[in-house]
Design a protein around this motif. Sequence first.
Motif, PDB file in Angstrom:
ATOM      1  N   THR A 173       0.983  -1.117  -0.041  1.00 48.37           N
ATOM      2  CA  THR A 173      -0.073  -0.029   0.102  1.00 48.37           C
ATOM      3  C   THR A 173       0.867   1.185  -0.228  1.00 48.37           C
ATOM      4  N   PHE A 174       0.722   1.957  -0.878  1.00 50.53           N
ATOM      5  CA  PHE A 174       1.399   3.377  -0.933  1.00 50.53           C
ATOM      6  C   PHE A 174       0.473   4.520  -0.306  1.00 50.53           C
ATOM      7  N   GLN A 175       1.048   4.817   0.891  1.00 46.73           N
ATOM      8  CA  GLN A 175       0.561   5.456   1.737  1.00 46.73           C
ATOM      9  C   GLN A 175       0.562   7.012   1.329  1.00 46.73           C
TER      10      GLN A 175
ATOM     11  N   CYS B 242       8.053   8.422  -1.252  1.00 45.28           N
ATOM     12  CA  CYS B 242       7.387   7.235  -1.747  1.00 45.28           C
ATOM     13  C   CYS B 242       7.153   6.197  -0.547  1.00 45.28           C
ATOM     14  N   ASN B 243       6.220   6.535   0.317  1.00 45.94           N
ATOM     15  CA  ASN B 243       5.949   5.702   1.759  1.00 45.94           C
ATOM     16  C   ASN B 243       5.054   4.578   1.192  1.00 45.94           C
ATOM     17  N   VAL B 244       5.663   3.292   1.569  1.00 48.32           N
ATOM     18  CA  VAL B 244       4.847   1.991   1.265  1.00 48.32           C
ATOM     19  C   VAL B 244       4.789   1.373   2.480  1.00 48.32           C
ATOM     20  N   VAL B 245       3.973   0.686   2.752  1.00 45.50           N
ATOM     21  CA  VAL B 245       3.628  -0.383   3.952  1.00 45.50           C
ATOM     22  C   VAL B 245       3.246  -1.776   3.274  1.00 45.50           C
ATOM     23  N   SER B 246       3.556  -2.766   4.051  1.00 44.42           N
ATOM     24  CA  SER B 246       3.001  -3.991   3.656  1.00 44.42           C
ATOM     25  C   SER B 246       3.442  -5.294   4.755  1.00 44.42           C
TER      26      SER B 246
ATOM     27  N   PRO C 234       8.050  -4.416   2.349  1.00 43.22           N
ATOM     28  CA  PRO C 234       8.529  -4.347   1.170  1.00 43.22           C
ATOM     29  C   PRO C 234       9.995  -3.966   0.824  1.00 43.22           C
ATOM     30  N   THR C 235      10.355  -4.330  -0.417  1.00 40.11           N
ATOM     31  CA  THR C 235      11.784  -4.118  -0.936  1.00 40.11           C
ATOM     32  C   THR C 235      11.339  -2.920  -1.994  1.00 40.11           C
TER      33      THR C 235
END
Length: 1012
Positions: A116-118, A136-140, A144-145
């Motif tokens: 998810t791109f927060q 570019c803030n991403v959660v999982s 993630p890489t």
Amino acid sequence: MLQIRDLIWGLLLIGCAAAIQVEITPAQGEISVGESKFFLCEVVGDAKDIDWYSPSGEKILANRPDIFVSRADETTSILTIYHANVDNAGIYKCVAKNGEIEAQATVQVKIFQKITFQSAPSPQEFNEGDDADIVCNVVSSPPPTIIWKHRGSKIQAAKDVRFKIMDNGHLQIRSIKKTDEGMYHCEARVMARGEIDFKMIKVIVNVLPTIRARQSEVNATADTLSSALLACDADGFPEPTVTWTRNNIVLETGDKYSLNEDGSELVIKDVTKVDEGDYTCIAKNKAGEKAEEVSLNVFVQPHITYMSNQSASEFDEEVIFTCEASGDPTPTISWSFQNRQFTEGEQASWTRPDKYESLDRNIVVRSHARVSSLTLKNIQFTYAGQYLCTASNSIGQDNQHMYLEVRYAPKIQGEVTVYTWEGNPANISCEVEAHPRASVVWFRYGLQLPTANSTGITIYNTPTISYLEITPDSQNDFGSYNCTATNVIGTESKEFLLIQAEVPSAPEIQRVEPFSSTAVVEFEEPDSMGGVPIIKYKVEWRLHGQSWTGKEYDAKDDMTRITIVDLKPETAYEVKMSAINGKGEGESSLPRAFTTEPVLSSEVPPPIAATSMARKGEPSAPILEVKGQNGGESLKVNWTTQDDGGSPIERYLVRYKAKHVSDWKPQLRLPHNSEHVVLNALDWNTEYEIHVVAENQQGKSEPGIISFRTGTKPTVIPAVDSGSGLGTGAIVGILIVVFFLLLVGVDVTCYFLNKCGLLMCIAVNFCGKTGPGAKGKDIEEGKAAFTKDESKEPIVEVRTEEEHTTNQEGGGPTEPNETTPLTEPEPAAANTTSTVVNLFPSTATNSVNESLSTAQSSPTSEATTITKVASASSSPQNSPVAQASLLKANTQPDVGPLVDLSDTPNVPPLSSPTLPVSEPVSPPSSNVDGSQSQCGPVKAPDNILNKDLQVDGPTKDVPSALCTDSTTPAQNDGKTVKDGNAKGETELKNATAEVKTVPNEAPQVNGNESKA
């Protein structure tokens, strides 16, 4: 017994309890955060209760919003997890109970976080040169890489130190440049699940504005309603906005200032001195702002603020003019009078006083600062007039006139001597200069003119000149005349002489240059003109011992040569000259002898190498003169041939060309008596070379050569509307055709609608046509003449051999119309006749018309009615008596008896009158008691009778309309009406005329049949 039964039931219950089984579908579940999923619990066996328990062991109630339990039927229960989060993970248990017997099953629910791109906004903007941090803030779960790509390639921080991938997954670019702008690819991967997702992020690099003034200083002129333009050019990204300020006040579009769309140009309207100063141009965008100053210098044109007019009398000591001027830069002041300047480059400077003096020291100029003075000393009357003060600087100049009024006594000028002769009027002009204006009087011998006894004297006065017109009758009118002018300053007189003019003296012949057939006489003007101009010269020549032959030539300015022609070769002549003025012809000069040259043959060389003499008998070269015409586009070439070579000139050959080309224009051949040629359609501003050759029987002369340049083409202002190029004649022709077509259209409309116009006139008078719609009109009028006939008597038609209708000629059957009876007629007596009544009044004409009234008859009835009526000049049928006869046709017959022409069965008489015919009967006269008097029979013309009835034997007289007494009743019982004209009736009955009965046929109307 009871125990056995209980035992049996117990065993059954145990069997049933042992038979309860629980199964959850799906057996395990993985749910992404935010997703929803349900689980189905199925029970095999009899279960009263089916319950779900959360991972914490609590029974899940039905009213929870995030987890919902529902019973589908007695054996099924559904667990639904809505919008799962990580707290919902765990082991869920489904328990089925039936009393004390229960069964259960579990399912493990795993909750994981999808990629998810927060926070990955696009676009992201940075200023050029800054360290950019691309978010570019991403959660999982698991984390993630992050991989970054730009322009399709993976960004490797190890290879480019400007790029760095931060621990939080952000991309950092040190000192970002405009070239780093573009789309960046932020990609997240979870290797455990093979999950991948990405976001495209647009990176914008803003550039700080740069600004440049087009002119750092702008000059403008004040008080001229002019505008000043201040402009600066700004660049940057994004496009900067430009504003202008002065003294920290933002300038906006209004009455004083005007800005263009992007604000880069500032227009200052109606510039004045107060607008001078510094203006700031500011360019601003997201990256920042820059400013630049522009200076406005306002200059003021010179303006003369003070001047004064002066007045003086002649011989006064001095007059001073003063002139003051303003302007920036400070203007210089100069003086002028007529064409005379008073500074000569020594104008005073503005740092110290200075002066300029004229050579005679009568004019002095003094200047200081913005003031200059002009001093005139020892005033003369010639000083009067308009003086010009000029103030000038680098911007412009201003001029103002000052006037000096000088009062002085009259000054008389003009020619003192005037020449004339008896009977020729002459004007003596007395030109007077004076201020104030002087009155002029003429005197002779001390007497004011005109006197009572003087004749031929008239005086004309203008503001400055007095004319004395004298027509001398005798020598006494010549002599002295006095002109006296007087004003308030003084008086002056002057004598004028009127002298008797004489004839001119003799001109002096200097030399004669002879040719074979011509001679050029060179002379000097007479020593004495006689007081009046010479208007002609007379040249006379002769052979020795013969009479003089003369010719007069108009005198021209500086005329010293005259050519005489038509001389004989090798002949001795004498020539003399005299001058002619208005008085008359003067004395002749002494004769001078000369001999013409011989006509030399081609074998003998010329004895004299004279360039003007003809060689080998050919004419001499023409002398050319060129004049421009039509503003320079055409040339008129005049020529003079001095010698024809002893034989008449037959023609002139002319050719020409532009000097810059080698090709000659087509040669022109002109007749022998030509003296000029006009060359048209030449090129503008082009030098042409022209050759003219004279040709006689001996050959051609040397060419006369001349060059001439055409004029410069004038500037032509193009027309606003070039139009189609039609000439005036074509336009007029088109208008005439349109007008003619309009008239034809109107005439055709009148022909079809109103039965009038030129076409109607042609159709009636030349073609015999009645016009369109006439047939229908005739039928309608005929129909109106009838009333409904209940007797059903057939209407028959009689035609002669000469009458044919259109339908008869075509051979086709005729069709019934409105007047055709639709029922069969009843049989009647053999000798029954019908009564014909004249229904309509005839017009006032003397023509005779024919009418045939035809109606349909049955196959068994062939009764024929023959009527004939002649038109009369007047008709009393409109009287009440006539109208009564219309309504009572059977009781009041007013026509002759009808004749039975056949032996067919008789038919009863009509109850209503038949169609009227064109020949009216004599109108009956009404007496007092309403009865009608009888009148004699009217005989129809022979030609009409013969046309209607053609017989084999001689034509019989047929009685036309017999008038009966009104007291005689009409016979309606089928009997024939009797009268005293039985003989005529018998003759008509016995006539062998061709009679045609037309059954079932409508009346035919043609050009020979009149309207009913």
